[in-house]
Design a protein around this motif. Structure first.
Motif, PDB file in Angstrom:
ATOM      1  N   GLU A 243      -4.358   8.290  -4.136  1.00  0.00           N
ATOM      2  CA  GLU A 243      -3.943   6.934  -3.784  1.00  0.00           C
ATOM      3  C   GLU A 243      -5.201   6.093  -3.598  1.00  0.00           C
ATOM      4  N   ASP A 244      -5.378   5.110  -4.449  1.00  0.00           N
ATOM      5  CA  ASP A 244      -6.576   4.276  -4.410  1.00  0.00           C
ATOM      6  C   ASP A 244      -6.380   2.993  -3.616  1.00  0.00           C
ATOM      7  N   ASP A 245      -5.164   2.734  -3.182  1.00  0.00           N
ATOM      8  CA  ASP A 245      -4.866   1.414  -2.607  1.00  0.00           C
ATOM      9  C   ASP A 245      -3.943   1.523  -1.401  1.00  0.00           C
ATOM     10  N   THR A 246      -4.223   2.477  -0.515  1.00  0.00           N
ATOM     11  CA  THR A 246      -3.329   2.702   0.622  1.00  0.00           C
ATOM     12  C   THR A 246      -3.170   1.452   1.499  1.00  0.00           C
ATOM     13  N   HIS A 247      -4.239   0.661   1.640  1.00  0.00           N
ATOM     14  CA  HIS A 247      -4.169  -0.501   2.529  1.00  0.00           C
ATOM     15  C   HIS A 247      -3.370  -1.647   1.919  1.00  0.00           C
ATOM     16  N   GLN A 248      -3.070  -1.569   0.637  1.00  0.00           N
ATOM     17  CA  GLN A 248      -2.179  -2.534   0.003  1.00  0.00           C
ATOM     18  C   GLN A 248      -0.779  -1.944  -0.165  1.00  0.00           C
ATOM     19  N   LEU A 249      -0.725  -0.680  -0.578  1.00  0.00           N
ATOM     20  CA  LEU A 249       0.541  -0.053  -0.922  1.00  0.00           C
ATOM     21  C   LEU A 249       1.449   0.151   0.291  1.00  0.00           C
ATOM     22  N   TYR A 250       0.919   0.757   1.342  1.00  0.00           N
ATOM     23  CA  TYR A 250       1.809   1.117   2.452  1.00  0.00           C
ATOM     24  C   TYR A 250       2.265  -0.089   3.275  1.00  0.00           C
ATOM     25  N   PRO A 251       1.419  -1.076   3.535  1.00  0.00           N
ATOM     26  CA  PRO A 251       1.970  -2.290   4.160  1.00  0.00           C
ATOM     27  C   PRO A 251       3.055  -2.950   3.316  1.00  0.00           C
ATOM     28  N   ALA A 252       2.871  -2.973   1.996  1.00  0.00           N
ATOM     29  CA  ALA A 252       3.907  -3.546   1.124  1.00  0.00           C
ATOM     30  C   ALA A 252       5.195  -2.738   1.211  1.00  0.00           C
ATOM     31  N   LEU A 253       5.068  -1.422   1.252  1.00  0.00           N
ATOM     32  CA  LEU A 253       6.242  -0.559   1.361  1.00  0.00           C
ATOM     33  C   LEU A 253       6.968  -0.805   2.676  1.00  0.00           C
TER      34      LEU A 253
END
Length: 358
Positions: A243-253
């Protein structure tokens, strides 16, 4: 708070429709002790009932379909026989005063055809073979390249989760937890290496979170959001996940999931404190935190500091059927035996002693 103060763990709390008498819950742990048909047994019922003093039992990962199985002797919840087997488990837990949710786990590409009832090629978001080997009846084998799910098959898989959730409730479970962590199917859709799709389920963050949101929405619609939990493990590389973008992906989720008003979010914490604080601020209902390797005082501090509402423990609950009583009384704890974690009979499963029983 003193470093050894466990008081925050003993306060009751509501997680959706489930009233918990305290905040120490048993994490899901694969034990590979169901029948070859994926049916829970009397031995499984005994194991879970022994641990009913935990505020909540989250069961081992349970396949929502035949294609969802990857390991030997794991339980399912997609046949009448499996539902009847789970009824034995839930009845035993409830008779002992406990609460139990069934974790729904579709393994996706973390599978081998030799471990499944139909011998089919594993399915995944994309046809990307995972690194690593799978234990089978004939020994360790490389996991094969999976087959990419079609858009229609994705819709059918979401429906499988819905039916499995209905089956769990029919079996007497207090709810279900969707397994979106540790490199299995839901997590594979979130990742940037396992998901290389170019349709509406791949590419940008808003597409990669789509499957997780659809599964959660379907399950919540079927059994009620107050009975639905979701487990995530941001940044966990287990099972060849990147996962290269956890700080974008998980808040969006979490922003997409928040309107569903799920009972709880179960986070496997892998060390990113800043991300944990962000996700805590975004999540509107109960947050269960699994801080792997941390002692109970550190977990209690997570509750008192507001990072978590509830904490989950794995091996400690596995080795101590009376964990809550031992912790509250300050009694010594049994040590877990890793050699008996997976497969076998009662040894290392139902024979861990309780206080006063050698």
């Amino acid at each position: 708070m003193p470093t050894d103060d466990l008081t925050p763990l003993w306060q009751p709390i509501q997680a959706g429709d489930i009233r918990l008498p305290h905040r120490l819950v048993m994490a899901p742990m694969t034990r590979n002790r169901s029948t070859t048909e994926g049916v829970p047994t009397e031995l499984n019922a005994e194991y879970y009932a022994q641990r009913a003093s935990n505020a909540l039992i989250i069961t081992e990962g349970t396949q929502p379909s035949a294609d969802g199985q990857g390991y030997l002797l794991t339980p399912g919840i997609h046949t009448a026989e499996q539902v009847a087997g789970w009824r034995k488990v839930t009845d035993a837990v409830h008779a002992a005063g406990g609460r139990v949710v069934v974790q729904l786990m579709h393994v996706g590409r973390i599978a081998h055809p030799g471990n499944t009832p139909h011998g089919r090629q594993p399915v995944a978001p994309s046809a990307v073979r995972p690194a690593g080997v799978m234990f089978t009846a004939s020994g360790p084998q490389e996991m094969p390249r999976p087959r990419a799910l079609s858009a229609l098959e994705i819709t059918a898989t979401v429906a499988d989760f819905r039916r499995a959730a209905a089956g769990a409730v029919a079996a007497g479970a207090d709810g279900v937890e969707i397994h979106g962590a540790n490199g299995y199917l839901v997590h594979q859709f979130l990742s940037s290496n396992a998901n290389r799709r170019t349709d509406g389920y791949g590419g940008p963050v808003e597409n990669r979170i789509r499957f997780a949101v659809e599964v959660a929405a379907a399950v919540a619609d079927e059994i009620g959001p107050g009975r639905t939990g979701l487990r995530l493990s941001p940044g966990n590389p287990y099972n060849d996940i990147r996962e290269d973008d956890t700080h974008q992906l998980y808040p969006a989720l979490l922003r997409a999931l928040a309107p569903l008003d799920l009972a709880y979010l179960h986070l496997v914490h892998t060390g990113d404190e800043a991300l944990l604080d962000t996700l805590r601020s975004l999540w509107p209902t109960a947050l269960v935190l699994n801080r792997a390797g941390a002692g109970l005082p550190a977990r209690a501090k997570d509750v008192s500091d507001g990072r978590a509402d509830i904490v989950s423990v794995g091996a400690l609950a596995l080795a101590n059927p009376d964990l809550v009583e031992r912790v509250r009384s300050g009694a010594p704890l049994n040590a877990p035996d890793p050699a008996t974690f997976y497969g076998g009979g009662e040894t290392g499963y139902t024979d861990y002693p309780t206080r006063g029983r050698a």
